[in-house]
Design an enzyme around this catalytic site. Structure first.
Site, PDB file in Angstrom:
ATOM      1  N   GLU A 114       0.850  -1.202   0.000  1.00  0.00           N
ATOM      2  CA  GLU A 114       0.000   0.000   0.000  1.00  0.00           C
ATOM      3  C   GLU A 114       0.878   1.242   0.000  1.00  0.00           C
ATOM      4  O   GLU A 114       2.097   1.155   0.224  1.00  0.00           O
ATOM      5  CB  GLU A 114      -0.941  -0.015   1.218  1.00  0.00           C
ATOM      6  CG  GLU A 114      -2.051  -1.055   1.079  1.00  0.00           C
ATOM      7  CD  GLU A 114      -3.007  -1.107   2.253  1.00  0.00           C
ATOM      8  OE1 GLU A 114      -2.767  -0.442   3.265  1.00  0.00           O
ATOM      9  OE2 GLU A 114      -4.004  -1.837   2.144  1.00  0.00           O
ATOM     10  N   HIS A 243      -9.322   9.542   2.509  1.00  0.00           N
ATOM     11  CA  HIS A 243      -8.861   8.452   1.651  1.00  0.00           C
ATOM     12  C   HIS A 243      -8.998   8.923   0.217  1.00  0.00           C
ATOM     13  O   HIS A 243     -10.036   9.471  -0.163  1.00  0.00           O
ATOM     14  CB  HIS A 243      -9.692   7.186   1.892  1.00  0.00           C
ATOM     15  CG  HIS A 243      -9.020   5.953   1.387  1.00  0.00           C
ATOM     16  ND1 HIS A 243      -8.851   5.701   0.045  1.00  0.00           N
ATOM     17  CD2 HIS A 243      -8.451   4.918   2.032  1.00  0.00           C
ATOM     18  CE1 HIS A 243      -8.219   4.555  -0.101  1.00  0.00           C
ATOM     19  NE2 HIS A 243      -7.948   4.058   1.092  1.00  0.00           N
ATOM     20  N   ARG A 290      -1.062   8.867   1.553  1.00  0.00           N
ATOM     21  CA  ARG A 290      -2.436   9.285   1.247  1.00  0.00           C
ATOM     22  C   ARG A 290      -2.655  10.783   1.166  1.00  0.00           C
ATOM     23  O   ARG A 290      -3.462  11.255   0.371  1.00  0.00           O
ATOM     24  CB  ARG A 290      -3.344   8.779   2.362  1.00  0.00           C
ATOM     25  CG  ARG A 290      -3.846   7.460   2.037  1.00  0.00           C
ATOM     26  CD  ARG A 290      -4.740   6.975   3.089  1.00  0.00           C
ATOM     27  NE  ARG A 290      -4.673   5.540   2.955  1.00  0.00           N
ATOM     28  CZ  ARG A 290      -5.162   4.705   3.800  1.00  0.00           C
ATOM     29  NH1 ARG A 290      -5.760   5.150   4.879  1.00  0.00           N
ATOM     30  NH2 ARG A 290      -5.072   3.436   3.582  1.00  0.00           N
ATOM     31  N   HIS A 351     -11.846   9.654   6.153  1.00  0.00           N
ATOM     32  CA  HIS A 351     -11.614   8.231   6.384  1.00  0.00           C
ATOM     33  C   HIS A 351     -11.163   7.910   7.803  1.00  0.00           C
ATOM     34  O   HIS A 351     -11.613   6.931   8.394  1.00  0.00           O
ATOM     35  CB  HIS A 351     -10.540   7.774   5.389  1.00  0.00           C
ATOM     36  CG  HIS A 351     -10.209   6.324   5.445  1.00  0.00           C
ATOM     37  ND1 HIS A 351     -11.144   5.329   5.228  1.00  0.00           N
ATOM     38  CD2 HIS A 351      -9.042   5.678   5.686  1.00  0.00           C
ATOM     39  CE1 HIS A 351     -10.566   4.143   5.320  1.00  0.00           C
ATOM     40  NE2 HIS A 351      -9.292   4.327   5.622  1.00  0.00           N
ATOM     41  N   ARG A 386      -1.528   9.166   9.026  1.00  0.00           N
ATOM     42  CA  ARG A 386      -1.358   7.735   9.294  1.00  0.00           C
ATOM     43  C   ARG A 386      -0.888   6.990   8.043  1.00  0.00           C
ATOM     44  O   ARG A 386      -1.439   7.175   6.957  1.00  0.00           O
ATOM     45  CB  ARG A 386      -2.683   7.134   9.753  1.00  0.00           C
ATOM     46  CG  ARG A 386      -2.651   5.627   9.886  1.00  0.00           C
ATOM     47  CD  ARG A 386      -3.958   5.125  10.418  1.00  0.00           C
ATOM     48  NE  ARG A 386      -5.035   5.289   9.487  1.00  0.00           N
ATOM     49  CZ  ARG A 386      -5.469   4.330   8.666  1.00  0.00           C
ATOM     50  NH1 ARG A 386      -4.898   3.143   8.641  1.00  0.00           N
ATOM     51  NH2 ARG A 386      -6.491   4.561   7.861  1.00  0.00           N
TER      52      ARG A 386
HETATM   53  P1  FAD Z   1     -14.354   0.625  15.601  1.00  0.00           P
HETATM   54  O1  FAD Z   1     -14.002  -0.594  14.883  1.00  0.00           O
HETATM   55  O2  FAD Z   1     -15.013   1.696  14.841  1.00  0.00           O
HETATM   56  O3  FAD Z   1     -15.300   0.222  16.830  1.00  0.00           O
HETATM   57  C1  FAD Z   1     -15.940   1.221  17.596  1.00  0.00           C
HETATM   58  C2  FAD Z   1     -17.073   0.585  18.370  1.00  0.00           C
HETATM   59  O4  FAD Z   1     -17.608   1.502  19.310  1.00  0.00           O
HETATM   60  C3  FAD Z   1     -18.247   0.171  17.497  1.00  0.00           C
HETATM   61  O5  FAD Z   1     -18.699  -1.063  17.974  1.00  0.00           O
HETATM   62  C4  FAD Z   1     -19.299   1.248  17.770  1.00  0.00           C
HETATM   63  O6  FAD Z   1     -20.608   0.841  17.558  1.00  0.00           O
HETATM   64  C5  FAD Z   1     -19.026   1.510  19.234  1.00  0.00           C
HETATM   65  N1  FAD Z   1     -19.477   2.819  19.720  1.00  0.00           N
HETATM   66  C6  FAD Z   1     -19.176   4.033  19.225  1.00  0.00           C
HETATM   67  N2  FAD Z   1     -19.759   4.988  19.979  1.00  0.00           N
HETATM   68  C7  FAD Z   1     -20.438   4.352  20.961  1.00  0.00           C
HETATM   69  C8  FAD Z   1     -21.250   4.785  22.042  1.00  0.00           C
HETATM   70  N3  FAD Z   1     -21.519   6.086  22.273  1.00  0.00           N
HETATM   71  N4  FAD Z   1     -21.789   3.859  22.858  1.00  0.00           N
HETATM   72  C9  FAD Z   1     -21.557   2.526  22.646  1.00  0.00           C
HETATM   73  N5  FAD Z   1     -20.817   2.070  21.627  1.00  0.00           N
HETATM   74  C10 FAD Z   1     -20.257   2.970  20.807  1.00  0.00           C
HETATM   75  N6  FAD Z   1      -7.347   0.314   8.975  1.00  0.00           N
HETATM   76  C11 FAD Z   1      -6.335  -0.518   8.700  1.00  0.00           C
HETATM   77  O7  FAD Z   1      -5.372  -0.625   9.465  1.00  0.00           O
HETATM   78  N7  FAD Z   1      -6.385  -1.284   7.557  1.00  0.00           N
HETATM   79  C12 FAD Z   1      -7.406  -1.234   6.681  1.00  0.00           C
HETATM   80  O8  FAD Z   1      -7.415  -1.942   5.699  1.00  0.00           O
HETATM   81  C13 FAD Z   1      -8.457  -0.331   6.953  1.00  0.00           C
HETATM   82  N8  FAD Z   1      -9.495  -0.220   6.071  1.00  0.00           N
HETATM   83  C14 FAD Z   1     -10.546   0.585   6.411  1.00  0.00           C
HETATM   84  C15 FAD Z   1     -11.646   0.637   5.568  1.00  0.00           C
HETATM   85  C16 FAD Z   1     -12.761   1.381   5.915  1.00  0.00           C
HETATM   86  C17 FAD Z   1     -13.946   1.437   4.997  1.00  0.00           C
HETATM   87  C18 FAD Z   1     -12.781   2.090   7.144  1.00  0.00           C
HETATM   88  C19 FAD Z   1     -13.979   2.877   7.558  1.00  0.00           C
HETATM   89  C20 FAD Z   1     -11.671   2.055   7.984  1.00  0.00           C
HETATM   90  C21 FAD Z   1     -10.551   1.311   7.624  1.00  0.00           C
HETATM   91  N9  FAD Z   1      -9.433   1.257   8.449  1.00  0.00           N
HETATM   92  C22 FAD Z   1      -8.399   0.411   8.141  1.00  0.00           C
HETATM   93  C23 FAD Z   1      -9.421   1.930   9.748  1.00  0.00           C
HETATM   94  C24 FAD Z   1      -9.740   0.881  10.832  1.00  0.00           C
HETATM   95  O9  FAD Z   1     -10.745   0.033  10.377  1.00  0.00           O
HETATM   96  C25 FAD Z   1     -10.174   1.523  12.126  1.00  0.00           C
HETATM   97  O10 FAD Z   1      -9.322   2.569  12.482  1.00  0.00           O
HETATM   98  C26 FAD Z   1     -10.183   0.501  13.248  1.00  0.00           C
HETATM   99  O11 FAD Z   1     -10.917  -0.617  12.854  1.00  0.00           O
HETATM  100  C27 FAD Z   1     -10.751   1.127  14.494  1.00  0.00           C
HETATM  101  O12 FAD Z   1     -11.044   0.121  15.422  1.00  0.00           O
HETATM  102  P2  FAD Z   1     -11.730   0.552  16.785  1.00  0.00           P
HETATM  103  O13 FAD Z   1     -12.002  -0.701  17.539  1.00  0.00           O
HETATM  104  O14 FAD Z   1     -10.944   1.604  17.421  1.00  0.00           O
HETATM  105  O15 FAD Z   1     -13.101   1.245  16.340  1.00  0.00           O
HETATM  106  C1  SIN Z   2      -7.576   0.627   2.382  1.00  0.00           C
HETATM  107  O1  SIN Z   2      -7.845  -0.557   2.192  1.00  0.00           O
HETATM  108  O2  SIN Z   2      -7.237   1.400   1.506  1.00  0.00           O
HETATM  109  C2  SIN Z   2      -7.699   1.151   3.761  1.00  0.00           C
HETATM  110  C3  SIN Z   2      -6.443   0.956   4.462  1.00  0.00           C
HETATM  111  C4  SIN Z   2      -6.360   1.823   5.665  1.00  0.00           C
HETATM  112  O3  SIN Z   2      -7.219   2.653   5.916  1.00  0.00           O
HETATM  113  O4  SIN Z   2      -5.357   1.695   6.366  1.00  0.00           O
END
Ligand code: FAD
Ligand code: SIN
Length: 540
Positions: A114, A243, A290, A351, A386
């Site tokens: 990437e 993104h 990015r 993103h 990032r």
């Molecule tokens: P999340 O996975 O968002 O979990 C947050 C949780 O908190 C959810 O369950 C939500 O419902 C809950 N929540 C929120 N507010 C409240 C509230 N007030 N009360 C109760 N529950 C609540 N990163 C990478 O490293 N590689 C990738 O390939 C990548 N691809 C991505 C593709 C997309 C489309 C997106 C959107 C993001 C991507 N990212 C990627 C970023 C990465 O997915 C996230 O940064 C990471 O998954 C965050 O994990 P988290 O557990 O912190 O938050």
């Molecule tokens: C992607 O698949 O392009 C998302 C990767 C990331 O957000 O780190």
């Protein structure tokens, strides 16, 4: 009231992995609260994968260097080192938990490429990595006797010394966190969930602050807003990552076209067919970090007056495309685009939030008993931008460390804190919300404002204009919040608006261009600001 040992807010990779690690090391009871169904999270939509040094052709130093370069001088090097050096072990933990990653013909993990990475180091499950991680973590949780998961429960506020009944005994510094007010979305009641040992804030990102975002509807910056209101230090919120490539099609809702598509050889062209990245980053081209690619697309669109650019991988064998990107292939097909033959129309969208609640290297915040991990945090690993696929890694590495810190420090935690009595939620005298249309309108207005004025390219004039408007909207919402029975749309709007204001205020503080924060009135980075995080803290 629910009483538990550990309250985890959020069921993404950070919250779930943390809960499993705590349960593995202790007999503590853990409640995970999540606002929608359990898998709904940013994690679930992650495509590209997790960056980690997985073979002899790569090195920690190389991954560290790439991360620091992308971070544009603002990363905390100690945090980056931890992230990179502990990464491979956390990937192994996922594999041990049953996560199925994609392998190559020789049976080794297939490693993708990437933007900004100088080696192939992206561990992935085709283009559905997040879904697979969420599946495996949720299935481990499901059978765990120490862990209870409550869906459709929304964290409204953190409970701190301010909600103690015996206010006189209230500590000033550090403030202690005792749990949270939680709205049961089915009954409409707000209850206390009391955490005797600790609260983990793992509520994820803030994409919904913007009109166009890759993030699902849950990403409404609740954790940053709750943390800030409770007195937690928040940092570097101006660094919102856009993104470069999301699908441009009516109804596609900013569906992500993974960076892995460019990693596999995807080429960006404008509508005249010119490969424009040569002008912006002649060496790295489509695989520049990015911020550079997103700004290049933005400049190209503005300069040419076009609505989208084209991302083309049709020169790759059709079978390879379908095998590596089944999700993207199917989604584009729904919109009449066959990516094995046609270029994909793409535009940038909000993103990822690089800033958040500030933590140390073991997930501690400045509030006693409050940990944070995942996208809601600022650990120092991302700096001003990032590096792709470093965020799932961050959520695993730092939640693991937080679980260690918590279980190691149990014996030294003050027992009297467990007996503190807290004020119940009181909504007597409030009315049912009638002005739904106003809430929907305000949400849209904030999102539009942020998209128009606080996007990829910013200026002091636009930031000040948005600050004035956001302040007004925020005051109206606070007044409405105080007289109305709370609902999810109202709470989300309140959090989105506060987060938007904090992003703008952080952006106004940074009088330079650096990484994701590009200011037309300060087009260059300023070395004097190079190592300074933008910190905000509410006086409580
Ligand atoms: P999340 O996975 O968002 O979990 C947050 C949780 O908190 C959810 O369950 C939500 O419902 C809950 N929540 C929120 N507010 C409240 C509230 N007030 N009360 C109760 N529950 C609540 N990163 C990478 O490293 N590689 C990738 O390939 C990548 N691809 C991505 C593709 C997309 C489309 C997106 C959107 C993001 C991507 N990212 C990627 C970023 C990465 O997915 C996230 O940064 C990471 O998954 C965050 O994990 P988290 O557990 O912190 O938050
Ligand atoms: C992607 O698949 O392009 C998302 C990767 C990331 O957000 O780190």
């Amino acid at each position: 009231m629910i009483s538990t040992d550990i309250l985890v807010l959020g069921s993404g990779s950070a919250g779930l992995f943390f809960a499993l690690q705590v349960a593995k090391r202790s007999k503590l009871r853990i409640h995970i609260i999540t606002k929608k169904e359990r898998s709904e999270s940013n994690t679930n939509y992650a495509q590209g994968g997790i960056a980690s040094v997985m073979n002899e052709h790569d090195s920690y130093e190389s991954h560290i260097r790439d991360t620091l370069i992308a971070g544009a001088g603002l990363c905390h090097e100690d945090a980056v080192r931890v992230l990179v050096e502990e990464g491979p072990q956390r990937i192994q933990d996922l594999i041990d938990l049953g996560t199925q990653f994609t392998h190559d013909e020789s049976g080794k993990l297939h490693l993708g490429k990437e933007g900004g990475h100088s080696a192939n180091r992206i561990v992935h499950t085709r283009d559905l990595t997040g879904k697979e991680i969420e599946r495996s973590l949720l299935s481990a949780i499901a059978s765990h006797p120490q862990i209870t998961l409550l869906e459709d429960h929304f964290a409204v506020e953190l409970l701190t010394d301010h909600q103690r009944i015996d206010k006189k005994k209230r500590k000033k510094d550090p403030i202690t966190c005792y749990g949270a007010y939680i709205l049961d979305e089915k009954s409409g009641k707000v209850e206390i969930v009391r955490a005797k040992k600790a609260v983990m804030l793992a509520t994820g990102g803030a994409g919904q602050v913007y009109l166009h975002t890759t993030n699902p509807m849950i990403a409404t910056a609740d954790g940053v807003a709750m943390g800030y209101r409770a007195g937690a230090v928040v940092g570097n919120l101006e660094f919102i990552q856009f993104h470069p490539t999301t699908l441009y099609a009516e109804g596609a809702r900013s569906f992500l076209i993974s960076e892995a598509v460019r990693g596999a050889g995807g080429i960006l062209r404008n509508l005249a067919g010119e490969r424009f990245m040569a002008e912006y980053d002649p060496f790295r081209m489509e695989l520049a970090p990015r911020d550079i690619v997103a700004r290049a697309i933005d400049a190209e669109l503005k300069h040419r007056g076009e609505q989208y650019v084209l991302l083309d991988i049709s020169h790759l064998p059709a079978e390879k495309i379908k095998k590596e990107f089944p999700n993207i292939y199917e989604k584009c097909k729904l919109f009449g685009i066959d990516i094995t033959k046609d270029p994909i129309p793409v535009v940038p969208a909000a993103h990822y939030s690089c800033g958040g609640v500030v933590t140390d290297l073991v997930g501690r915040t400045n509030l006693s008993n409050l940990y944070a991990c995942g996208e809601v945090t600022m650990t120092g690993v991302h700096g001003a931008n990032r590096l792709a696929s470093n965020s799932l890694l961050e959520s695993l590495v730092f939640s693991y460390r937080a679980a260690n810190d918590l279980t190691d420090s149990l014996k030294t935690r003050p027992k009297e804190e467990e007996k503190v009595k807290l004020v119940e939620w009181d909504d007597s005298g409030t009315e049912n919300a009638e002005e739904w249309v106003v809430i929907e309108h305000d949400r849209r207005e904030v999102q539009q404002l942020m998209w128009d004025y606080v996007g990829i390219v910013r200026s002091t004039y636009r930031l000040k204009r948005s600050e004035r408007r956001l302040k007004l909207i925020s005051e109206e919402i606070e007044a409405y919040y105080r007289k109305t029975k709370v609902t999810v749309p109202l709470l989300e709007l309140r959090n989105i608006t506060l987060a938007a204001l904090l992003i703008v205020r952080s952006a106004l503080k940074r009088k330079e261009s650096r990484g994701l924060h590009y200011m037309t009135d300060y087009p260059e980075p300023k070395p004097a600001l190079g190592k300074k995080d933008t910190i905000l803290q509410k006086k409580v």
